[in-house]
Structure formats: C-alpha cells, structure tokens
Design an enzyme around this catalytic site. Structure first.
Site: not given
Ligand SMILES: O=P(O)(O)OC[C@H]1O[C@H](O)[C@H](O)[C@@H](O)[C@@H]1O
Length: 543
Positions: A205, A211, A266-267, A352, A383, A503
């Site tokens: 965005k 990253e 973003g999400r 978030e 399990h 960040k």
C-alpha cells in the site's frame, strides 16, 4: 464515552451474575428447539450459535447494547463513506471494492465506484494476458510463475485466498508469496524458478515497507542477474500500491501499476488490486465471483435485522464471551485443508483492528477489547491443542467452520471430517459428567481426569461448498464482525499505530549492527547488539 457506563452494559453485568451457574446442558434440556431456534442464515452461510452460553434474555440485552452504541448508525456511516477512521482522517470503504458498477458511493464528493471498476477492468485484462500467454517475459517465453512480494495485509490475504481457492486455480502457474525480510524466504521460494518465466508483483500500500522493499530489490537483482538488461523489469515487474511516486522511484513504470486508495486498510485490501495474484491464479471470472460473495454478505450486514444478522450475532456473542464470561481468546477452526491459513489471516484482521486500549476520543478503555485470535485447520488441531480447550482452566470460545460437500470427494473422508466438527462442538458444550465416566467402569482415581466439564461455548458456520463466492462471504462476515465489536468497544478499528514504534527502532538499529559506534540504548539492548556485532561475521557458521 465509555461503554461500561451504558445502561445496557450494566444490565448485562447484572445478568451475567444471575446466570453464572447455568450450564449449556440445562439450556438445551429446557428448550428442545434451541438448536433450531438459535441460528441465522445469510449470503450462503448458516450460523448456529445455540452452543453459545446465551439465553433469550442474554441475546435481548446484547441487542440492546448494539442499539445503544448505535451499531446501525456506525455501519451506515462506514458504508456511506464517512471518515470514521478519525485518527487518520480517512473513510473506510473496503465495501466499495466489491460494489456493483452502478453503486453510488462517494468520498469527498468523488464517486469511487467507477475508479474501482476501472482498476478491476485493467487487472482483468492483465490477468487474462498472463494466463493466455499473450503477456510474455523479456526473452519471449511464456510466464509460468507469479511471485507476490508483500507483507501483512499485502500478503496474508492473497496467500490465504490463493490456498483456499487452489482448486479453482490454473495448475500450470506456480504461485509463490514472499513476505519475510529473512533472506531465507526469498531464497527458498525462488530456488526452483526461472527468472525468464517469472512475474513479480510487488504489493505494498505504502511502497515503503522495509521487508517488501528489501525483497523487491533482491528480486530485481535476481532477475537482472539472469537476464542482464534493465528493460526486462518492465516485462517481469508490476506494482500494486497507492503510492505512484515510490513505485516510479523503484523503477516500475506506472503503466504497470495497479492502484488503490487510502480508504482501503491494508488488512481489508484483498479485494483491491492487492488480490492481483489471486486473480491471475483463479482467473477474472472466479475473482469476480469472490467479490460477489463479499458483496452479498455486505448486503446482508446492511439490511438484515440485528437479531438475524450474522456479523452482529457473532460480534455480540463474542462480546458476551470476552467481556462477561472472562474469555480472552478465540479459536478459529476451519475443517478444510484449503482454509489452513484462514486463522493467520484473521489474526491480522481482528487483532490489528481491535487490539486497542483507548477509545475513539483517546480515553483509556476500561473494558477488555480485541481477543487473541488463533487456530488451525481441523482435524489436525484436535491432535495438538484441543486438550486445553476441553479440559484446561481457561475458557476458549471456538468458531467451527465446515462445508456440506468436499471439493475432493474421496471415499469416507468428508463424512469423517464433518463428524469431527459436530463431535467437537458437542463434547465442548455437554462434556461428560463424573457419573457418566463412572458408568464406563472407570476406576475412581481416574474419574476426575476423565471428566469433561463442558459448558464451553462455540459457534458453527456451515456452507454448501468452498467456492470463490462462499469464501468471499466468509471473509466479509469476519470483517463486519470485527467492525461491530470495535463499535461496541468504541475503538478505532482502522488504524494501527502500535505497529510503528518497533519499525522506527529497527530502522535506527539496522545501521548500528555493522558499525562499531557507541550504543545508546538500554543496557539489555546494548548488550544484545554487542553480542550480534561480535558474532555476525564469524567465519565458521556453526560456531
Ligand atoms: O502494504 P504495506 O504498505 O507494505 O503494509 C504492509 C503492512 O504494514 C504494517 O505492518 C501494517 O501494520 C499492516 O497493516 C500492513 O498491512
């Protein structure tokens, strides 16, 4: 305004005390129709919430709360393009991304739907060209692999949805998702790919995320190393972003950029151009079906009365569990291998959005907000961690998700899978009493160990089949659930300042790692950096 000062909240607190001793066994015993009554349907999904620890009165009080906080007005404000993300001064209009062409939605007097469809049309054209082989690589070869580089909302949605819809994807195309700044992610994901037949989609965005930009530069070097000509970038790199300037600075022609807007969080961006990798994988028609499913759920959310409204019911039963029964997490358990990344996707969506401790007006929130969301595909989780859900000391509400029909019908597999969905929610709700355990002939010392208290709440979501449409509706269901809970707690579900500090510090620390200058952090951080400086260049990697 704090939610706990509302009359409806106080009424729920009093009610919680009154019903604290009640067990789901009794609720079911006293109402034989409960399982058929406490359910609702919308956009192809059936929600059974009868195994939540609610009575009709609880539901009434929760609905009063929703009305008192103005959930309907808040959702109308969101859907109408008001700037409800007040800390960033932005509208919140992911619903416009799946609105039909003729919908009229405006932000600051601008009609946004035509722009949305213009981008969708460009994506469609591009996806078709890649899928048909008309769009070729620099050497003239057909593209065989698509690598999406992104992180957070620019990764979790595309990965989850690609895996979920793999059945519908073009199996001649290899899709890879690179997110981590750990070089291992890039190295392992491209090791069997040929740069000459690979398309890289840089999804960000902001187009400034550390990253993603690091991985994008590494990808460009990987491509140029193999093809040896800067002009190759134009055939092998496209960008998805809101930031045309940064895209250009990176060296991607904006003709190869697919845009979106600041009113898409973003999400909440999987249904924007961030979904380009998904569209290429499954094709434009299926992608539009996916958007259609989201839109169907949006309409259900906007129009269904609160008492039959899936997102509202899920949000309110969650509020009951988190704020009145003391649960602090939510396990999301899709019984579908295709949905294995759905819990990870929901973690960002929910945590978030509602991982906040101040209200919209900046006061410290005095009730608990967003739960810890976690989970895994069933039956595998059974399990691993279900023991704690069944017999641990903590109350862990669960969402079970299943389908009537498998996309891979193989013998008895699907019946066995679904038998486990029904068995787990039954066991959680009803448990096994000491008397029942004794009746099995269990020796007395083992009786407490084999007793299941039960009374552990869950909801079950069922749809006919996993399709682009049902997946779209499921995602929109959780988006709106998160919205309703945020509205009740009075938080801004659409900013994420909490992600910033780490960040900023990482940007400061990065150059310090390769220098020997004076450090001015706390003594722990100084010592950790000191250790790393001393060891980062050691020649023997195993030492
Ligand atoms: O898409 P980008 O701008 O690269 O952002 C990627 C991610 O960055 C941060 O972690 C934000 O908290 C996320 O909400 C966002 O999805």
């Amino acid at each position: 305004m704090q939610v706990q000062t509302l009359e409806s909240w106080k009424a729920l607190q009093a009610h919680a005390k009154e019903v604290s001793g009640q067990h789901l066994r009794d609720l079911f015993a006293s109402d034989p129709q409960r399982g058929e009554r406490l359910r609702a349907e919308g956009a192809g999904w059936l929600l059974d919430y009868s195994k939540q620890r609610v009575t009709d009165q609880t539901l009434q009080l929760l609905l009063n709360l929703a009305r008192e906080v103005g959930v309907e007005q808040r959702s109308a404000a969101m859907l109408g393009g008001e700037k409800i993300n007040v800390t960033e001064g932005r509208a919140v209009l992911h619903t416009a991304l799946r609105a039909p062409r003729d919908a009229d939605i405006q932000v600051d007097g601008e009609h946004v739907v035509p722009e949305v469809h213009a981008v969708l049309d460009r994506m469609t054209e591009f996806a078709r060209a890649v899928r048909s082989g008309e769009w070729r690589g620099f050497t003239g070869e057909r593209l065989r692999a698509v690598v999406n580089i992104g992180i957070g909302g620019s990764d979790l949605g595309p990965v989850m949805a690609y895996e979920a819809l793999e059945h519908y994807s073009d199996r001649d195309l290899t899709l890879r998702f690179v997110s981590n700044v750990d070089g291992t992610d890039f190295a392992e994901k491209v090791r069997d790919l040929d740069p000459a037949t690979t398309l890289v989609i840089v999804s960000s965005k902001t187009f400034t995320t550390l990253e993603t930009m690091t991985n994008a530069r590494t990808a460009r070097a990987w491509l140029l190393d193999a093809l040896g000509d800067d002009r190759a970038v134009a055939r092998h790199f496209v960008a998805v972003s809101t930031n045309a300037d940064e895209v250009q600075k990176f060296g991607i022609d904006t003709a190869n950029m697919f845009g979106f807007w600041d009113w898409v969080g973003g999400r909440y961006s999987l249904d924007s151009a961030i979904g380009l990798s998904l569209m290429i994988a499954v094709g434009p028609e299926q992608f539009r079906e996916f958007l259609g499913g989201m839109h169907e759920m949006d309409c259900h959310f906007a129009e269904a009365p609160l008492e039959q409204n899936l997102p509202v019911l899920m949000a309110l039963t969650g509020i009951w569990n988190h704020n009145f029964l003391g649960a602090c997490s939510l396990a999301v358990l899709p019984y579908s291998q295709y949905l294995r990344s759905f819990p990870a996707y929901l973690q960002q969506l929910d945590m978030e959005s509602n991982g906040k401790s101040v209200t919209l007006s900046g006061e410290r929130l005095s009730v608990d907000s967003g739960p810890i969301v976690w989970g895994q595909a069933g039956t595998n989780g059974q399990h691993a961690f279900y023991q704690l859900i069944h017999q641990g000391t903590r109350l862990i509400p669960c969402d079970f998700i299943g389908f009537a029909r498998s996309l891979n019908p193989l013998g008895e597999h699907h019946d066995l899978l679904m038998a486990n969905v029904f068995a787990q929610s039954e066991a959680l709700a009803f448990g096994k009493t000491p008397e029942q355990v004794r009746q099995d002939g269990t020796p007395e010392p083992l009786v407490p160990h084999k007793t299941f208290e039960g009374n552990r709440p869950s909801s079950t979501l069922l749809a006919q089949q996993l399709t682009p449409r049902s997946l779209g509706a499921l995602i929109a269901l959780y988006e709106h659930k998160v919205f309703v809970q945020g509205a009740v707690w009075g938080v801004n579900s659409f900013d994420q300042w909490g992600v910033e500090l780490g960040k900023v510090l990482a940007q400061q620390i990065a150059p310090e790692l390769s220098s020997d200058g004076q450090l001015s952090h706390d003594s722990s951080t100084n010592a950790l950096i000191g250790w790393y400086r001393a060891n980062r260049s050691a020649s023997d990697a195993s030492s």
